[in-house]
Write a protein that holds these residues in place. Sequence first.
Motif, PDB file in Angstrom:
ATOM      1  N   THR A   5       0.834  -1.208   0.000  1.00  0.00           N
ATOM      2  CA  THR A   5       0.000   0.000   0.000  1.00  0.00           C
ATOM      3  C   THR A   5       0.864   1.251   0.000  1.00  0.00           C
ATOM      4  O   THR A   5       0.605   2.208  -0.738  1.00  0.00           O
ATOM      5  CB  THR A   5      -0.920   0.014   1.233  1.00  0.00           C
ATOM      6  OG1 THR A   5      -1.765  -1.150   1.192  1.00  0.00           O
ATOM      7  CG2 THR A   5      -1.790   1.260   1.252  1.00  0.00           C
ATOM      8  N   LEU A   6       1.904   1.247   0.829  1.00  0.00           N
ATOM      9  CA  LEU A   6       2.816   2.394   0.884  1.00  0.00           C
ATOM     10  C   LEU A   6       3.513   2.609  -0.456  1.00  0.00           C
ATOM     11  O   LEU A   6       3.714   3.746  -0.885  1.00  0.00           O
ATOM     12  CB  LEU A   6       3.854   2.195   1.984  1.00  0.00           C
ATOM     13  CG  LEU A   6       3.355   2.327   3.419  1.00  0.00           C
ATOM     14  CD1 LEU A   6       4.481   2.014   4.398  1.00  0.00           C
ATOM     15  CD2 LEU A   6       2.801   3.720   3.671  1.00  0.00           C
ATOM     16  N   PRO A  11       4.330   7.427  -4.174  1.00  0.00           N
ATOM     17  CA  PRO A  11       4.531   8.129  -5.449  1.00  0.00           C
ATOM     18  C   PRO A  11       3.280   8.847  -5.944  1.00  0.00           C
ATOM     19  O   PRO A  11       3.364   9.947  -6.502  1.00  0.00           O
ATOM     20  CB  PRO A  11       4.959   7.018  -6.412  1.00  0.00           C
ATOM     21  CG  PRO A  11       4.529   5.751  -5.788  1.00  0.00           C
ATOM     22  CD  PRO A  11       4.565   5.978  -4.311  1.00  0.00           C
ATOM     23  N   ALA A  12       2.099   8.243  -5.734  1.00  0.00           N
ATOM     24  CA  ALA A  12       0.857   8.901  -6.173  1.00  0.00           C
ATOM     25  C   ALA A  12       0.632  10.180  -5.365  1.00  0.00           C
ATOM     26  O   ALA A  12       0.231  11.213  -5.916  1.00  0.00           O
ATOM     27  CB  ALA A  12      -0.320   7.952  -6.016  1.00  0.00           C
ATOM     28  N   GLN A 134      -8.853   5.211  -1.071  1.00  0.00           N
ATOM     29  CA  GLN A 134      -8.325   4.171  -1.956  1.00  0.00           C
ATOM     30  C   GLN A 134      -7.205   3.372  -1.296  1.00  0.00           C
ATOM     31  O   GLN A 134      -6.858   2.288  -1.770  1.00  0.00           O
ATOM     32  CB  GLN A 134      -7.806   4.803  -3.249  1.00  0.00           C
ATOM     33  CG  GLN A 134      -8.868   5.554  -4.034  1.00  0.00           C
ATOM     34  CD  GLN A 134      -8.284   6.193  -5.272  1.00  0.00           C
ATOM     35  OE1 GLN A 134      -7.562   5.561  -6.041  1.00  0.00           O
ATOM     36  NE2 GLN A 134      -8.579   7.474  -5.475  1.00  0.00           N
ATOM     37  N   PHE A 135      -6.625   3.913  -0.223  1.00  0.00           N
ATOM     38  CA  PHE A 135      -5.479   3.264   0.416  1.00  0.00           C
ATOM     39  C   PHE A 135      -5.801   2.813   1.843  1.00  0.00           C
ATOM     40  O   PHE A 135      -4.895   2.564   2.635  1.00  0.00           O
ATOM     41  CB  PHE A 135      -4.286   4.223   0.428  1.00  0.00           C
ATOM     42  CG  PHE A 135      -3.871   4.670  -0.945  1.00  0.00           C
ATOM     43  CD1 PHE A 135      -3.008   3.895  -1.715  1.00  0.00           C
ATOM     44  CD2 PHE A 135      -4.369   5.841  -1.489  1.00  0.00           C
ATOM     45  CE1 PHE A 135      -2.641   4.292  -2.989  1.00  0.00           C
ATOM     46  CE2 PHE A 135      -4.008   6.250  -2.765  1.00  0.00           C
ATOM     47  CZ  PHE A 135      -3.146   5.473  -3.523  1.00  0.00           C
ATOM     48  N   PRO A 144      -6.433   5.350  12.768  1.00  0.00           N
ATOM     49  CA  PRO A 144      -4.977   5.196  12.664  1.00  0.00           C
ATOM     50  C   PRO A 144      -4.480   5.235  11.213  1.00  0.00           C
ATOM     51  O   PRO A 144      -3.392   5.742  10.943  1.00  0.00           O
ATOM     52  CB  PRO A 144      -4.718   3.826  13.290  1.00  0.00           C
ATOM     53  CG  PRO A 144      -5.913   3.537  14.121  1.00  0.00           C
ATOM     54  CD  PRO A 144      -7.062   4.194  13.431  1.00  0.00           C
ATOM     55  N   GLN A 145      -5.295   4.706  10.298  1.00  0.00           N
ATOM     56  CA  GLN A 145      -4.890   4.713   8.892  1.00  0.00           C
ATOM     57  C   GLN A 145      -4.848   6.136   8.338  1.00  0.00           C
ATOM     58  O   GLN A 145      -3.913   6.514   7.630  1.00  0.00           O
ATOM     59  CB  GLN A 145      -5.849   3.855   8.065  1.00  0.00           C
ATOM     60  CG  GLN A 145      -5.828   2.380   8.429  1.00  0.00           C
ATOM     61  CD  GLN A 145      -6.768   1.574   7.552  1.00  0.00           C
ATOM     62  OE1 GLN A 145      -6.502   1.343   6.364  1.00  0.00           O
ATOM     63  NE2 GLN A 145      -7.887   1.124   8.123  1.00  0.00           N
ATOM     64  N   TYR A 146      -5.880   6.943   8.673  1.00  0.00           N
ATOM     65  CA  TYR A 146      -5.892   8.333   8.208  1.00  0.00           C
ATOM     66  C   TYR A 146      -4.764   9.132   8.848  1.00  0.00           C
ATOM     67  O   TYR A 146      -4.184  10.018   8.221  1.00  0.00           O
ATOM     68  CB  TYR A 146      -7.249   8.981   8.481  1.00  0.00           C
ATOM     69  CG  TYR A 146      -8.225   8.799   7.348  1.00  0.00           C
ATOM     70  CD1 TYR A 146      -8.306   9.738   6.333  1.00  0.00           C
ATOM     71  CD2 TYR A 146      -9.037   7.683   7.267  1.00  0.00           C
ATOM     72  CE1 TYR A 146      -9.193   9.572   5.276  1.00  0.00           C
ATOM     73  CE2 TYR A 146      -9.920   7.504   6.221  1.00  0.00           C
ATOM     74  CZ  TYR A 146      -9.994   8.460   5.230  1.00  0.00           C
ATOM     75  OH  TYR A 146     -10.867   8.279   4.180  1.00  0.00           O
TER      76      TYR A 146
END
Length: 204
Positions: A5-6, A11-12, A134-135, A144-146
């Motif tokens: 995922t990283l 890059p995006a 999307q990630f 935690p993801q955000y």
Amino acid sequence: MTLATLALFIPACFALNIAPGPNNVLAFSSGARRGFFVGLAGGMGRMLPFAAMIGIVGVGLGAVLATSETAFNMVKFAGAAYLIYVGWRMWRSAPMAETGAPLDEPIATLVRRDFLIAIGNPKAIAIFTAFFPQFTDLAQPLAPQYAALGGLFLGLECLAVALYAGFGAGFQSLLTPARLHRLNRGVGGFLIFSGFALALNERP
């Protein structure tokens, strides 16, 4: 968050960070006129609005704002008006030969300008609303993801500011008073164009 995922996100995300928008163009201009560290410091003004927008999206309010035509348009037109105002001020600035010095606003003024341009662009929330999910893994806690994605975004944004300020500083020795005046007019014209483009652009 997995390494795969990283590998997709970084890059995006950096492609978004490095795009030559109004904030980055101002970092280049400040670096060219005042040097790398002033350009870098001024460009930090956008970090608080971006962090706030990421937080808003993270708690679910971003989707509400993204669907509110009135709120979106209020922010959009205020941001467009400010861009046009700043661009006009730069376009109308007197040449260095007349003032005796380049534009020498306090760093706090540059930070405030960067802050207001960033917070006046509602498309940033639209980008975070469309891009970050999307990630994320919906089976895992989202906060935690955000936080991780937001931290990466802000770190990459700092890198983008440094690159634009450094690139501008590299031209500093080449800036005669006449070239400095043309740079101010060029950046001012770009900001005026960006303001009108923002005002006329439809919500994504």
